[in-house]
Design an enzyme around this catalytic site. Structure first.
Site, PDB file in Angstrom:
ATOM      1  N   GLU A   1      20.433  36.621  28.030  1.00  0.00           N
ATOM      2  CA  GLU A   1      19.688  37.703  27.387  1.00  0.00           C
ATOM      3  C   GLU A   1      18.334  37.944  28.053  1.00  0.00           C
ATOM      4  OE1 GLU A   1      20.980  39.732  25.596  1.00  0.00           O
ATOM      5  OE2 GLU A   1      22.735  38.725  24.759  1.00  0.00           O
TER       6      GLU A   1
ATOM      7  N   GLY B   1      21.526  46.107  18.053  1.00  0.00           N
ATOM      8  CA  GLY B   1      21.248  47.342  18.763  1.00  0.00           C
ATOM      9  C   GLY B   1      22.445  47.768  19.585  1.00  0.00           C
ATOM     10  N   ALA B   2      23.064  46.802  20.262  1.00  0.00           N
ATOM     11  CA  ALA B   2      24.241  47.061  21.091  1.00  0.00           C
ATOM     12  C   ALA B   2      24.884  45.725  21.418  1.00  0.00           C
ATOM     13  CB  ALA B   2      23.849  47.809  22.366  1.00  0.00           C
ATOM     14  N   MET B   3      26.113  45.778  21.946  1.00  0.00           N
ATOM     15  CA  MET B   3      26.820  44.567  22.338  1.00  0.00           C
ATOM     16  C   MET B   3      27.616  44.842  23.599  1.00  0.00           C
ATOM     17  SD  MET B   3      27.597  41.448  22.050  1.00  0.00           S
ATOM     18  CE  MET B   3      28.788  40.524  23.010  1.00  0.00           C
ATOM     19  N   GLU B   4      27.510  43.904  24.550  1.00  0.00           N
ATOM     20  CA  GLU B   4      28.021  44.098  25.901  1.00  0.00           C
ATOM     21  C   GLU B   4      29.504  43.807  26.058  1.00  0.00           C
ATOM     22  OE1 GLU B   4      26.230  39.832  25.918  1.00  0.00           O
ATOM     23  OE2 GLU B   4      25.787  41.752  24.979  1.00  0.00           O
ATOM     24  N   ASN B   5      30.331  44.100  25.063  1.00  0.00           N
ATOM     25  CA  ASN B   5      31.773  43.867  25.209  1.00  0.00           C
ATOM     26  C   ASN B   5      32.237  44.440  26.550  1.00  0.00           C
ATOM     27  OD1 ASN B   5      31.850  43.134  22.283  1.00  0.00           O
ATOM     28  ND2 ASN B   5      31.453  45.309  22.062  1.00  0.00           N
TER      29      ASN B   5
ATOM     30  N   HIS C   1      20.355  47.472  29.722  1.00  0.00           N
ATOM     31  CA  HIS C   1      20.503  46.082  29.282  1.00  0.00           C
ATOM     32  C   HIS C   1      21.979  45.698  29.219  1.00  0.00           C
ATOM     33  CE1 HIS C   1      19.127  42.550  26.786  1.00  0.00           C
ATOM     34  NE2 HIS C   1      20.412  42.590  26.449  1.00  0.00           N
ATOM     35  N   GLU C   2      22.771  46.534  28.579  1.00  0.00           N
ATOM     36  CA  GLU C   2      24.181  46.193  28.399  1.00  0.00           C
ATOM     37  C   GLU C   2      24.955  46.269  29.712  1.00  0.00           C
ATOM     38  OE1 GLU C   2      24.626  44.814  25.685  1.00  0.00           O
ATOM     39  OE2 GLU C   2      22.843  45.601  24.690  1.00  0.00           O
TER      40      GLU C   2
ATOM     41  N   HIS D   1      24.625  43.207  31.777  1.00  0.00           N
ATOM     42  CA  HIS D   1      25.488  42.114  31.311  1.00  0.00           C
ATOM     43  C   HIS D   1      26.897  42.168  31.914  1.00  0.00           C
ATOM     44  CE1 HIS D   1      23.138  39.895  28.482  1.00  0.00           C
ATOM     45  NE2 HIS D   1      22.949  40.893  27.634  1.00  0.00           N
TER      46      HIS D   1
END
Length: 955
Positions: free
Chosen positions: A397, A338-342, A374-375, A378
């Site tokens: 998570e 869905g997404a990634m917290e880079n 959410h991201e 993080h």
């Protein structure tokens, strides 16, 4: 990110905006890469400082105790700084058809224990020169490299030295390498898409998490081994570059400022021709990147306007300034998760970031707000402070999955977001955690070693159970105390790594500074009962005696629990409760059984426990109290809080499956629904009736069930028909809009003619005038589905034609709806399309297959398809994918016969050599669930059929 913008110190990500690639050396390098693959990774370049070429070998996997046969790095070397140069090629070699990238990397590391061996992670990279080793201190001589090889199984570049590295000295390892810029959605990968009829290419890394940084460059790829990264990307001249010197008339080189100290899995770099919108909030530059057409259509505006408030909320929540000067967020056409917290460059699926009121539903908008929250959560919890090893993934998570509701609620206070965690996470994960094949939140480090074991942890337990128990913790500590401990935790471990017990310590310090009366034990002692053992309890309250007991809740009470629990499946349970509508003083259940006199109820008084479902457990009562609760629902349901009305339905249905209460009692909780207008109880009921559909849509019970549910939903359908002025007006309430969808969906599903005619009529209007879609975005998914189900090839072909030219938001709705057709030949064709990248993006394949399996007509077709294609699916769609567990569970959840059980076991046996990746545990869960379903059908079919028949009789 604007033209000519230079990333300042602290930005742990990269973004380059560029168009098509044109490079002079691609053919030669592609051939090199192809040859290297063919030679099984063997090269013989000159070793710097050596007069001979060290041999490169690829030993066969062994079961030895050699360091290179272990999946964890030895504790001998610690990286401090990387210099990385990457050059992606976005044009394939005409001969090999390969897309590649080349790279040069050097890593400065400190030797903390003397060793003559260097292990550094490397996966699917080929080395075009021998690695070189030098000492950072000129006064110290570096050993020579004797030999090096690639250890494929454990994913290492192994380098043996002719002498030992000296303790406390710094060394530099340099490598030149080439890798494939594949379309596997993992690591550094290729994305293709069309815009304005032109095929365009980009390359990006949607996620290095958990173990894909090593596919991009050789690195010490463990979260605890944080370092500073200096990264340079080379790309064609004539593109929109950031800054950097020109390399003649062919290429431009862009060098980025050093990052903060960070983990490898949080790196990101992207090459695309995207556009952006931007704003600056409290000195933080916020930018939303997407395809030019999406930005031009204004689809990035909602994300831009939402990010600022959520970022500000978390700064206040953590009492910590956002640690970077900018926050870039980018919507990618090809993205598996869905997404990634880079860190500083968060990557998203297009549907998770882009909003367009012409196409987006209320649910699309909510998803964007919650995923952004959410991201962004993080950025502190996960990025600034990072887990030491993946066995504690749940803390990372689970925490973000909890506070995403708080952040989204701050941005959209009228939505009532904070309560939706009960439906979306608590109830969702109960279904998995009630199986004997579940697992504890936290595992031992030594039990999580291989990449596939790590990937398997990205499941509902880590996310949803983690969120649920942290919400429970925050509630009984109070939010103020919870935040106090969280803030000191983040301050102490900033730019470092932790284990979950570090958080317990800081929360305990907060408790000690603000004493909380009534806590039965320390934070660690309470929470370890929830973290270190799988499952959860069912709490039973006998209101006649006041006896309160707890027992491990199992969906199949006959299943055998083989996993030993350190707490013997006993929990420290916080109980918030009410008596006859009045909230009472909370109590704790510490033992297996205790007597709580104030929970006795006489006369018409009733007891309701787990108020607002803040506790992670189910609740049962004596029959007398159940009867009083049912009477309250049927006479004045508003006296019971709305969340608990949803809870009563969900608890009763699941306890009936566990043989704790009767199935007729569970069904009785739905009788009052013809008077219910709130979303949460209706959603709980439809979720639980989905199980009945799965069990009975191939049996004689189906007709009686349809008649009963239609009888219950028609009042809701008619209510919304009136509220919307015969479907002509929007509803103001967020949850009302959701319940309107429930009303239409269930009414059509149960064959209510007025509803079916409505859906078919709207869809036909659209077919007659494709340029003007009359269907409200909130209703499109359900209307499309029901119209296609009631129609034939003409409706399906129209939907497919619209799908092929739709934007991502609309395409998702059509993709779901096309799985609703009742024509087997169309479903078979659709299944074939899922594995044809020219027709469907890889990111959407597994979810589409599950959609088809949800259709009773498509169930058997899908199962045959999966079994016949498993090797291909696993090899082509396994890289960078966490969706295998969803695929396996989704395709098998209807299984309820001995024949299906045998097929499932045979599937496990036949594919043991190939493997199941992140779906390994899901196979065992599916077998366990099938056995449970078989028992349930045998024991309940007659009872359920009789109950429905009685319920639909005229009064």
């Amino acid at each position: 990110m604007g033209k000519g913008f230079f990333l300042s110190k602290g930005v742990g990500v990269l973004l380059i905006i560029c168009g098509a690639a044109s490079v002079a050396t691609i053919i030669a390098l592609s051939v090199v890469y192809s040859q290297e693959k063919a030679k099984n990774n063997e090269v013989s370049p000159t070793n710097g400082g050596s007069t001979t070429n060290p041999p490169v070998t690829t030993p066969a996997p062994t079961t030895s105790n050699k360091p290179w046969d272990q999946y964890r790095l030895p504790k001998t070397l610690v990286p401090e700084h990387y210099n990385l140069m990457l050059r992606p090629r976005l044009t394939p070699d005409e001969t090999t058809k390969l897309y590649i990238f080349t790279g040069e990397s050097s890593v400065d590391f400190k030797c903390v224990e003397e060793t003559d061996l260097i292990l550094i992670h490397s996966n699917k990279l080929n080395y075009t020169k021998a690695p070189t080793l030098e000492s950072v201190n000129p006064a110290v001589t570096a050993p020579n490299i004797n030999k090096y090889w690639l250890q494929k199984v454990t994913q290492y570049l192994v380098i043996e030295l002719d002498a030992k590295l000296k303790k406390d000295h710094m060394y530099r390892l340099s490598t030149d390498f080439v890798g494939e810029l594949a379309d596997d959605l993992g690591g550094f990968y290729r994305s293709e898409y069309e815009e304005d009829g032109v095929k365009r290419y980009g390359c990006c890394n949607n996620s290095m998490q958990p173990t894909d940084a090593r596919k991009s460059f050789p690195c010490f790829d463990e979260p605890a081994l944080k370092a500073v990264f200096n990264i340079t990307l080379t790309h064609p001249q004539g593109t929109i570059a950031l800054t950097g010197p020109s390399l003649g008339n062919k290429l431009i080189q862009t060098t980025f400022a050093p990052t903060e100290k960070m983990s490898t899995y949080l790196l990101a770099y992207i090459v695309s021709d995207f556009d952006f919108v931007n704003n600056t909030i409290d000195g933080v530059l916020i930018r939303i990147f997407a395809r030019k057409s999406a930005i031009a259509a204004g689809q990035g505006e909602y994300a831009l306007n939402t990010t600022g408030p959520i970022l500000k909320f978390f700064e206040d929540y953590y009492n910590s300034k956002y640690p970077l000067p900018k926050s870039d967020q980018i919507a990618l056409p090809d993205f598996n998760a869905g997404a990634m917290e880079n860190w500083g460059l968060i990557t998203y699926r297009e549907t998770a970031l882009l909003y367009d009121p012409e196409f987006s539903s209320n649910g699309n908008k909510e998803r964007i707000a919650t995923i952004i929250a959410h991201e962004l959560a993080h950025m502190w919890f996960g990025n600034l402070v990072t887990l030491r090893w993946w066995n504690d993934l749940w803390l990372n998570e689970g925490f973000a999955s909890y506070v995403e509701y708080l952040g989204a609620n701050y941005a959209e206070p009228d939505w009532g977001m904070a309560d939706l965690i009960v439906l979306n996470d608590v109830h969702r994960v109960f279904a998995v955690d009630a199986l004997t094949s579940s697992h504890p939140l936290s595992s031992k480090e030594e039990d999580i070693q291989r990449p596939e074991q790590i990937s398997e942890l990205f499941d509902a337990i880590s996310y949803s159970k983690g969120a649920s128990v942290l919400r429970m913790l925050s509630d009984f500590l109070t939010e103020d105390v919870f935040k106090m401990g969280l803030r000191t935790y983040l301050k102490e471990f900033a730019f470092g790594n932790t284990v979950y017990s570090d958080l317990w310590k800081h929360l305990q310090d907060a408790v000690d500074n603000t004493p909380l009366p009534g806590l039965p034990n320390t934070v660690a002692d309470i929470m370890n009962t929830w973290v270190l053992q799988m499952g959860f309890p069912v709490v039973t309250i006998d209101t006649a005696s006041g006896t309160v007991t707890q027992k491990h809740f199992l969906l199949d009470p006959d299943s055998e629990v083989t996993v030993v629990s350190p707490f013997k499946y006993q929990w420290t349970v916080p109980i918030k409760w009410m008596k006859t509508g009045t909230e009472q003083k909370p109590v704790w259940l510490v033992e297996k059984s205790e007597t709580v006199d104030m929970m006795k109820a006489t006369g018409t008084d009733w007891v309701l426990a787990n108020l607002n479902v803040v506790g992670y457990y189910r609740v049962n009562y004596d029959q007398s109290n159940w009867n009083k609760l049912l009477n309250a629902l049927n006479t004045n349901h508003s006296v019971i809080p709305v969340i608990n009305r949803a809870q009563l339905v969900d608890d009763a249905f699941n306890m009936a499956r566990a043989k704790i209460v009767s199935t007729t009692l569970a069904l009785s909780t739905t009788v009052y629904l013809d008077k219910e207008r709130d979303f949460m109880p209706w959603e709980s009921a439809t979720d639980n009736m989905d199980f009945f559909y799965l069990m009975f849509d191939r049996s004689e019970v189906y007709g009686h069930m349809q008649a009963y549910l239609q009888k219950q939903v028609i009042p809701l359908f008619n209510y919304y028909k009136a509220e919307t002025g015969n479907w002509t007006k929007d509803l103001p309430g967020h949850l009302d809009q959701y319940n309107l969808v429930n009303a239409i969906s269930l009414a059509c599903k149960t064959g209510h003619k007025e509803c079916t005619d409505l859906a078919k009529g709207w869809f036909e209007m659209w077919m007659n005038n494709p340029a003007k879609n009359p269907i409200h975005p909130n209703l499109r998914s359900t209307v499309y589905c029901n119209a296609i189900a009631a129609g034939g090839a003409k409706e399906w072909e129209f939907a497919w034609a619209q799908f092929t030219k739709a934007n991502a938001i609309e395409a998702d709705k059509l993709r779901y709806a096309m799985a609703c057709t009742k024509e087997p030949w169309l479903l078979n064709r659709y299944l074939e399309y899922t594995l044809t990248p020219e027709k469907m993006r890889k990111q959407d394949a597994t979810s589409t297959i599950v959609y088809i399996a949800n259709n009773v007509v498509g169930q058997a077709l899908t199962w045959d398809f999966i079994r016949a294609r498993w090797t291909y699916i696993f090899n082509e769609y396994g890289g960078g994918s966490f969706s295998f567990s969803n695929l396996i569970n989704g395709v098998t959840k209807r299984f309820s016969t001995e024949f299906e059980l045998k097929q499932l076991r045979q599937f496990k046996e036949d594919n043991a050599d190939i493997g199941f990746g992140s779906g390994t545990l899901a196979v065992d869960q599916s077998i366990e669930r099938t056995i449970s379903n078989m028992k349930w059908i045998e024991e309940n079919t007659k009872t359920v059929s009789n109950w429905f028949q009685e319920a639909i009789k005229p009064l």
